[in-house]
Write a protein that holds these residues in place. Structure first.
Motif: not given
Length: 341
Positions: A35-56
């Protein structure tokens, strides 16, 4: 056939929704390394998964498998934190608003304000009501054999398809249902699994209430109890339920499934339920006294962690308080040599 929902997927692909999913997934886990590692780049990680979901292009990661031994031996499969965030988003944005309103009042797993203790209280209330009608009533106690490992994935997907036709939602639903290499069953460790399981047995709930017209029925996940007037009624209901489960849901009842006279009580979710009282199971009593003995031995050797042990005792008392256990709790406390030091 209910009206099938459409165009529901893309409106939920918002940064705010995924951030809220992250908050839920990380609750009380902020000291976890992953969780700590994910939080270190939180905004980028969330945007990345949103892009993946949007693109399928989103795919679930590799599972980590481990075994637990309480209350029984089971293999748990856990996904990395990124995927747990996605599952939180999926359940909160789609599963809860679509399916929770379809659940009957007498099912108690994975529903806000409902849980084990509320299920036990409802069964006790039903037993009390039935006892006023017929003191010689019977309990029918059922549970599913190897439930999570026996869920038929195609059938689960078909059930969800009855309510939603949005192809993008169905695409990620299929991904989450068929997310490992098993042929049947869903991984116990997934956050989605408990909700998928409830959706699956919701079909049974409606059959019992609407087709069999059984008034006194309570279910907690794959553990369910029915109250009927006689042994003959229990046999008839059991045969119909067994046939329905095998034909419609491809499930089998546990061989321990049986019916009992009212005076014998019924084991349900860790308690023994009667019409006039609720007790703890004998195995629970034996277990707590065994723990007390170990705690006392550690205390005498000055090796007992008092803070941790007090939390464990308090947790047990929280469970025990939902039964008629005043004297049991007092005796357990008195047996703890370390408690009032």
């Amino acid at each position: 056939m209910p009206k099938r929902l459409n165009n529901i997927f893309y409106p939920k692909l918002k940064f705010k929704n995924m951030l809220e999913a992250y908050d839920r997934a990380s609750k009380e886990k902020h000291y976890n390394k992953e969780v700590i590692l994910y939080e270190m780049d939180l905004a980028s990680n969330l945007v990345s998964v949103l892009k993946e979901l949007y693109a399928g292009t989103y795919k679930t990661s590799e599972y980590r498998a481990f075994t637990i031994y309480e209350p029984k031996e089971r293999i748990i499969k856990a996904l990395p934190f990124k995927d747990r965030v996605v599952q939180q988003w999926y359940v909160e944005e789609f599963i809860k608003p679509i399916f929770l309103p379809k659940f009957i009042e007498d099912t108690y797993a994975c529903i806000p304000t409902r849980g084990v203790h509320q299920a036990v209280k409802k069964l006790r209330k039903y037993a009390y009501n039935k006892n006023k009608e017929n003191k010689d009533f019977y309990y029918l106690k059922c549970d599913i054999s190897k439930f999570f490992n026996s869920i038929h994935r195609d059938t689960l997907y078909e059930i969800i398809q009855r309510y939603v036709k949005d192809s993008d939602f169905l695409k990620i639903t299929k991904l989450l249902i068929y997310c490992d290499d098993g042929l049947i069953g869903i991984p116990i460790g997934n956050y989605t699994s408990q909700y998928f399981a409830n959706i699956y047995l919701n079909i049974l709930d409606h059959y019992v209430k609407e087709k069999l017209h059984i008034k006194y029925y309570v279910r907690y996940m794959d553990d369910f109890a029915i109250i009927l007037d006689s042994k003959e009624e229990c046999k008839e209901a059991l045969n119909k339920i067994r046939e329905f489960l095998e034909e419609k849901l491809k499930l089998k009842l546990n061989p321990k499934t049986n019916y009992f006279k009212a005076k014998q009580g019924i084991n349900f979710c860790g308690y023994k339920v009667f019409a006039d009282c609720t007790l703890l199971k004998k195995s629970n009593k034996k277990k707590i006294y065994k723990k007390v003995k170990i705690w006392n031995e550690l205390y005498e050797r000055k090796e007992l962690n008092l803070k941790e042990t007090y939390i464990r005792l308090t947790s047990w008392e929280g469970h025990a308080k939902n039964a008629d256990t005043f004297y049991l709790r007092r005796n357990v406390e008195n047996a703890c040599k370390w408690l009032y030091t």
